[in-house]
Design an enzyme around this catalytic site. Structure first.
Site, PDB file in Angstrom:
ATOM      1  N   SER A  18      20.085  24.464  55.654  1.00 51.28           N
ATOM      2  CA  SER A  18      20.320  25.317  56.837  1.00 51.28           C
ATOM      3  C   SER A  18      19.302  25.005  57.938  1.00 51.28           C
ATOM      4  CB  SER A  18      20.283  26.807  56.455  1.00 51.28           C
ATOM      5  OG  SER A  18      18.966  27.219  56.138  1.00 51.28           O
ATOM      6  N   LYS A  19      18.060  24.696  57.542  1.00 54.09           N
ATOM      7  CA  LYS A  19      17.048  24.343  58.560  1.00 54.09           C
ATOM      8  C   LYS A  19      17.356  22.971  59.164  1.00 54.09           C
ATOM      9  CE  LYS A  19      13.820  26.302  59.648  1.00 54.09           C
ATOM     10  NZ  LYS A  19      13.569  27.381  60.669  1.00 54.09           N
ATOM     11  N   TYR A  30      18.356  26.465  51.619  1.00 58.84           N
ATOM     12  CA  TYR A  30      17.421  26.762  52.718  1.00 58.84           C
ATOM     13  C   TYR A  30      17.181  25.524  53.576  1.00 58.84           C
ATOM     14  CZ  TYR A  30      12.871  27.161  55.036  1.00 58.84           C
ATOM     15  OH  TYR A  30      11.853  27.109  55.959  1.00 58.84           O
ATOM     16  N   ASN A  61       0.958  22.770  42.132  1.00 56.12           N
ATOM     17  CA  ASN A  61       1.069  24.225  41.996  1.00 56.12           C
ATOM     18  C   ASN A  61       0.094  24.750  40.950  1.00 56.12           C
ATOM     19  OD1 ASN A  61       3.059  24.268  43.915  1.00 56.12           O
ATOM     20  ND2 ASN A  61       4.745  24.229  42.437  1.00 56.12           N
ATOM     21  N   THR A  72      10.738  23.014  59.298  1.00 58.29           N
ATOM     22  CA  THR A  72       9.999  22.809  58.055  1.00 58.29           C
ATOM     23  C   THR A  72      10.021  21.342  57.614  1.00 58.29           C
ATOM     24  OG1 THR A  72      10.078  23.346  55.688  1.00 58.29           O
ATOM     25  CG2 THR A  72      12.143  23.475  56.866  1.00 58.29           C
ATOM     26  N   ASP A  73       9.031  20.952  56.813  1.00 59.06           N
ATOM     27  CA  ASP A  73       9.047  19.605  56.235  1.00 59.06           C
ATOM     28  C   ASP A  73      10.117  19.462  55.147  1.00 59.06           C
ATOM     29  OD1 ASP A  73       7.854  21.146  54.246  1.00 59.06           O
ATOM     30  OD2 ASP A  73       6.072  19.897  54.028  1.00 59.06           O
ATOM     31  N   GLU A  74      10.671  20.605  54.685  1.00 60.33           N
ATOM     32  CA  GLU A  74      11.655  20.531  53.593  1.00 60.33           C
ATOM     33  C   GLU A  74      12.934  19.820  54.013  1.00 60.33           C
ATOM     34  OE1 GLU A  74      12.268  23.889  51.125  1.00 60.33           O
ATOM     35  OE2 GLU A  74      10.175  24.508  51.195  1.00 60.33           O
ATOM     36  N   SER A 129      13.660  32.584  55.053  1.00 59.03           N
ATOM     37  CA  SER A 129      12.648  31.550  54.800  1.00 59.03           C
ATOM     38  C   SER A 129      12.388  31.240  53.331  1.00 59.03           C
ATOM     39  CB  SER A 129      11.327  31.972  55.452  1.00 59.03           C
ATOM     40  OG  SER A 129      10.809  33.109  54.779  1.00 59.03           O
TER      41      SER A 129
HETATM   42  P1  NAD Z   1       9.373  35.205  57.289  1.00 56.45           P
HETATM   43  O1  NAD Z   1      10.482  35.299  56.302  1.00 56.45           O
HETATM   44  O2  NAD Z   1       8.031  35.731  56.927  1.00 56.45           O
HETATM   45  O3  NAD Z   1       9.798  35.922  58.662  1.00 56.45           O
HETATM   46  C1  NAD Z   1      11.031  35.739  59.250  1.00 56.45           C
HETATM   47  C2  NAD Z   1      11.217  36.783  60.333  1.00 56.45           C
HETATM   48  O4  NAD Z   1      12.487  36.539  60.967  1.00 56.45           O
HETATM   49  C3  NAD Z   1      11.258  38.216  59.814  1.00 56.45           C
HETATM   50  O5  NAD Z   1      10.435  39.052  60.596  1.00 56.45           O
HETATM   51  C4  NAD Z   1      12.716  38.608  59.936  1.00 56.45           C
HETATM   52  O6  NAD Z   1      12.934  40.001  60.176  1.00 56.45           O
HETATM   53  C5  NAD Z   1      13.181  37.759  61.115  1.00 56.45           C
HETATM   54  N1  NAD Z   1      14.627  37.512  61.044  1.00 56.45           N
HETATM   55  C6  NAD Z   1      15.324  37.025  59.984  1.00 56.45           C
HETATM   56  N2  NAD Z   1      16.632  36.982  60.281  1.00 56.45           N
HETATM   57  C7  NAD Z   1      16.767  37.421  61.551  1.00 56.45           C
HETATM   58  C8  NAD Z   1      17.879  37.581  62.425  1.00 56.45           C
HETATM   59  N3  NAD Z   1      19.132  37.294  62.034  1.00 56.45           N
HETATM   60  N4  NAD Z   1      17.661  38.033  63.664  1.00 56.45           N
HETATM   61  C9  NAD Z   1      16.395  38.341  64.093  1.00 56.45           C
HETATM   62  N5  NAD Z   1      15.312  38.222  63.299  1.00 56.45           N
HETATM   63  C10 NAD Z   1      15.491  37.758  62.051  1.00 56.45           C
HETATM   64  O7  NAD Z   1       9.305  33.665  57.682  1.00 56.45           O
HETATM   65  P2  NAD Z   1       8.040  32.757  58.001  1.00 56.45           P
HETATM   66  O8  NAD Z   1       7.465  32.253  56.734  1.00 56.45           O
HETATM   67  O9  NAD Z   1       7.180  33.475  58.980  1.00 56.45           O
HETATM   68  O10 NAD Z   1       8.757  31.515  58.709  1.00 56.45           O
HETATM   69  C11 NAD Z   1       8.978  31.509  60.114  1.00 56.45           C
HETATM   70  C12 NAD Z   1       9.640  30.204  60.512  1.00 56.45           C
HETATM   71  O11 NAD Z   1       8.799  29.118  60.164  1.00 56.45           O
HETATM   72  C13 NAD Z   1      10.966  29.949  59.809  1.00 56.45           C
HETATM   73  O12 NAD Z   1      11.851  29.376  60.740  1.00 56.45           O
HETATM   74  C14 NAD Z   1      10.620  28.965  58.705  1.00 56.45           C
HETATM   75  O13 NAD Z   1      11.727  28.145  58.397  1.00 56.45           O
HETATM   76  C15 NAD Z   1       9.514  28.177  59.360  1.00 56.45           C
HETATM   77  N6  NAD Z   1       8.521  27.576  58.455  1.00 56.45           N
HETATM   78  C16 NAD Z   1       7.923  28.329  57.488  1.00 56.45           C
HETATM   79  C17 NAD Z   1       6.936  27.754  56.679  1.00 56.45           C
HETATM   80  C18 NAD Z   1       6.219  28.559  55.619  1.00 56.45           C
HETATM   81  O14 NAD Z   1       5.439  28.005  54.857  1.00 56.45           O
HETATM   82  N7  NAD Z   1       6.405  29.878  55.544  1.00 56.45           N
HETATM   83  C19 NAD Z   1       6.593  26.411  56.865  1.00 56.45           C
HETATM   84  C20 NAD Z   1       7.255  25.662  57.851  1.00 56.45           C
HETATM   85  C21 NAD Z   1       8.200  26.268  58.650  1.00 56.45           C
HETATM   86  O1  DAU Z   2       7.282  23.331  53.005  1.00 57.54           O
HETATM   87  C1  DAU Z   2       7.511  24.371  53.900  1.00 57.54           C
HETATM   88  C2  DAU Z   2       8.214  25.514  53.191  1.00 57.54           C
HETATM   89  O2  DAU Z   2       7.266  26.116  52.327  1.00 57.54           O
HETATM   90  C3  DAU Z   2       8.797  26.531  54.160  1.00 57.54           C
HETATM   91  O3  DAU Z   2       9.787  25.925  54.929  1.00 57.54           O
HETATM   92  C4  DAU Z   2       9.387  27.724  53.397  1.00 57.54           C
HETATM   93  O4  DAU Z   2       9.828  28.712  54.319  1.00 57.54           O
HETATM   94  C5  DAU Z   2       8.289  28.308  52.519  1.00 57.54           C
HETATM   95  O5  DAU Z   2       8.798  29.394  51.757  1.00 57.54           O
HETATM   96  C6  DAU Z   2       7.715  27.235  51.590  1.00 57.54           C
HETATM   97  O6  DAU Z   2       8.700  26.813  50.609  1.00 57.54           O
HETATM   98  P1  DAU Z   2       8.323  26.558  49.074  1.00 57.54           P
HETATM   99  O7  DAU Z   2       9.542  26.644  48.260  1.00 57.54           O
HETATM  100  O8  DAU Z   2       7.478  25.340  48.928  1.00 57.54           O
HETATM  101  O9  DAU Z   2       7.359  27.837  48.840  1.00 57.54           O
HETATM  102  P2  DAU Z   2       7.214  28.866  47.613  1.00 57.54           P
HETATM  103  O10 DAU Z   2       6.015  29.712  47.900  1.00 57.54           O
HETATM  104  O11 DAU Z   2       8.484  29.555  47.275  1.00 57.54           O
HETATM  105  O12 DAU Z   2       6.856  27.909  46.397  1.00 57.54           O
HETATM  106  C7  DAU Z   2       5.746  27.018  46.462  1.00 57.54           C
HETATM  107  C8  DAU Z   2       5.762  26.201  45.178  1.00 57.54           C
HETATM  108  O13 DAU Z   2       5.442  27.065  44.073  1.00 57.54           O
HETATM  109  C9  DAU Z   2       7.107  25.586  44.839  1.00 57.54           C
HETATM  110  O14 DAU Z   2       6.901  24.320  44.259  1.00 57.54           O
HETATM  111  C10 DAU Z   2       7.707  26.555  43.814  1.00 57.54           C
HETATM  112  C11 DAU Z   2       6.487  27.086  43.095  1.00 57.54           C
HETATM  113  N1  DAU Z   2       6.551  28.476  42.584  1.00 57.54           N
HETATM  114  C12 DAU Z   2       6.930  29.453  43.438  1.00 57.54           C
HETATM  115  C13 DAU Z   2       6.981  30.772  43.033  1.00 57.54           C
HETATM  116  C14 DAU Z   2       7.427  31.883  43.956  1.00 57.54           C
HETATM  117  C15 DAU Z   2       6.148  28.754  41.281  1.00 57.54           C
HETATM  118  O15 DAU Z   2       5.779  27.854  40.511  1.00 57.54           O
HETATM  119  N2  DAU Z   2       6.188  30.059  40.882  1.00 57.54           N
HETATM  120  C16 DAU Z   2       6.591  31.079  41.687  1.00 57.54           C
HETATM  121  O16 DAU Z   2       6.625  32.260  41.224  1.00 57.54           O
END
Ligand code: NAD
Ligand code: DAU
Length: 357
Positions: free
Chosen positions: A163-164, A160, A259, A134-136, A87
């Site tokens: 792949s999504k 990332y 940010n 994700t919105d990405e 992620s």
């Molecule tokens: P995370 O990285 O916190 O958790 C991912 C989990 O998936 C972990 O527990 C990991 O062990 C498991 N995993 C990874 N690879 C695996 C594999 N090959 N087989 C089985 N389990 C596996 O991620 P998250 O932030 O909770 O995101 C969850 C989902 O939501 C993802 O699909 C991500 O793309 C999506 N998403 C995340 C965000 C965000 O802001 N974090 C926003 C929109 C969508």
């Molecule tokens: O938009 C949804 C996505 O949001 C999810 O699909 C991803 O799984 C999730 O990780 C998140 O992606 P971002 O890249 O937006 O999140 P991140 O927390 O890595 O970064 C948020 C913003 O902050 C981004 O513009 C990069 C910036 N950043 C990040 C880190 C880690 C910094 O400026 N400094 C930092 O140290």
């Protein structure tokens, strides 16, 4: 109902499990948490529910099709909620191969396993497959562009998001070709408890508490639309219970912030929580080299989800960020071992151009 949740030891998957198993307004399902236990997984995130009789866990890699098929045959789910993924955008820049393996191949394997299982039990039409995306996948907005919605064209720009995006296309294909009743959610940035400390908000809270420099990429003007994780969990469960097969739903928090604004607010909240004079920690903000291919802005129009899933965000950003800071202050026992053993807070995502799988 029997629901297999992939990635349930992660940040959002664990919130989905906690919600599914504690929502007193709905029937409580039997759940199976399928998680391989990568660096991002913690059992602490499901400790509130893992003792329950209707919770089970399987340590299975979603890229292992054979193991997945056996696991689903044994559990006999009516639905799959698929969250397992790599992620973190910065890690995808340093090592994209794992993102292709889990997010693309893994999604193919879980789709195929779900389809075969639904066909084996002749429940294909009633089955549900919710794919959490994700919105990405929609790329990067200019500051004055209208927010992403379900009609926005795909334009992924990082390994990332590519792949999504690929995984979303596979999900759509399994609906069109095999009739698997799939639902896709595309959500904006989440924040809240159990967020792995590599991501912006938890990393800044932890570094601010420690009085360490707070690395803001580029100018700090990049904008994200923040949603409290429990609101996202409710939207995902809403999509499972009320979503239409073949449809997609854009989910977001109506909380666009730069940010820099986010980090400044975290500084002030940590000052307050530590009993220090407010404003001091803003001195720790350090502008560092930008993320390669850094998307400028994400924003979501979630009116379709609000209309059709009966969902809306309930926690506003100021309140949610305060709760999150308080949670990290109170739960050092969850995150300190992660810093000691898995990720010490170093900069990631700077190796674009270095050949590495
Ligand atoms: P995370 O990285 O916190 O958790 C991912 C989990 O998936 C972990 O527990 C990991 O062990 C498991 N995993 C990874 N690879 C695996 C594999 N090959 N087989 C089985 N389990 C596996 O991620 P998250 O932030 O909770 O995101 C969850 C989902 O939501 C993802 O699909 C991500 O793309 C999506 N998403 C995340 C965000 C965000 O802001 N974090 C926003 C929109 C969508
Ligand atoms: O938009 C949804 C996505 O949001 C999810 O699909 C991803 O799984 C999730 O990780 C998140 O992606 P971002 O890249 O937006 O999140 P991140 O927390 O890595 O970064 C948020 C913003 O902050 C981004 O513009 C990069 C910036 N950043 C990040 C880190 C880690 C910094 O400026 N400094 C930092 O140290």
């Amino acid at each position: 109902m029997r629901v297999a949740v992939t990635g349930g030891l992660g940040f959002i998957g664990s919130a989905v499990l906690r919600h599914l198993l504690s929502d007193i307004d709905e029937d409580t399902p039997e759940v199976l948490n399928i998680d391989r236990g990568t660096y991002a997984a913690t059992t602490g995130a499901v400790a509130a529910v893992s003792h329950l009789a209707n919770y089970r866990q399987a340590n299975v890699d979603i890229a292992d099709g054979e193991a997945l098929r056996t696991t689903l045959e044994d559990f006999e789910p009516d639905a799959v909620v698929h969250l397992a993924a790599e992620s973190h955008v910065d890690r995808s820049i340093d090592g994209p191969g794992e993102f292709v393996r889990t997010n693309v191949v893994g999604t193919f394997e879980i789709l195929q396993a779900a389809r075969l299982e639904a066909e084996r039990r002749s429940i294909l039409d009633q089955f549900r497959f919710v794919h959490v995306s994700t919105d990405e996948v929609f790329g990067s907005l200019t500051m004055d562009a209208k927010p992403f919605d379900e009609t926005t064209a795909y334009d992924p720009r990082s390994p990332y998001s590519a792949s999504k995006a690929a995984s979303d296309h596979f999900v759509r294909a399994w609906h069109e070709t095999y009739g698997l009743p799939t639902i896709i959610t595309n959500c904006s940035n989440n924040y809240g408890p159990f967020h792995f400390p590599e991501k912006l908000i938890p990393l800044m809270i932890i570094k601010a508490r420690a009085g360490q420099p707070l690395p803001v990429y580029g100018t700090g003007d990049n904008v994200r639309d923040w949603l409290y994780v429990e609101d996202h969990a409710r939207a995902i469960v809403g999509a499972l219970r009320r979503g239409q097969p073949g449809e997609t739903y854009a989910i977001g928090g109506n909380a666009e912030r730069s940010n820099l604004e986010v980090v400044e607010t975290i500084c002030d909240l940590v000052d307050e929580a530590e009993g220090d004079s407010v404003g001091g920690r803003r001195e720790l903000i350090t502008f560092v080299k930008d993320r390669p291919g850094h998307d400028l802005r994400y924003a979501i129009d979630s009116s379709k989800a609000q209309r059709e899933l009966g969902w809306k965000p309930s926690v506003d950003f100021t309140e949610g960020l305060r709760r999150t800071v308080d949670w990290y202050v109170a739960n050092e026992s969850w995150w300190q071992p992660l810093l000691d053993e898995r990720y010490a807070g170093e900069r990631l995502g700077t190796s674009a151009g270095e050949a590495r799988r």
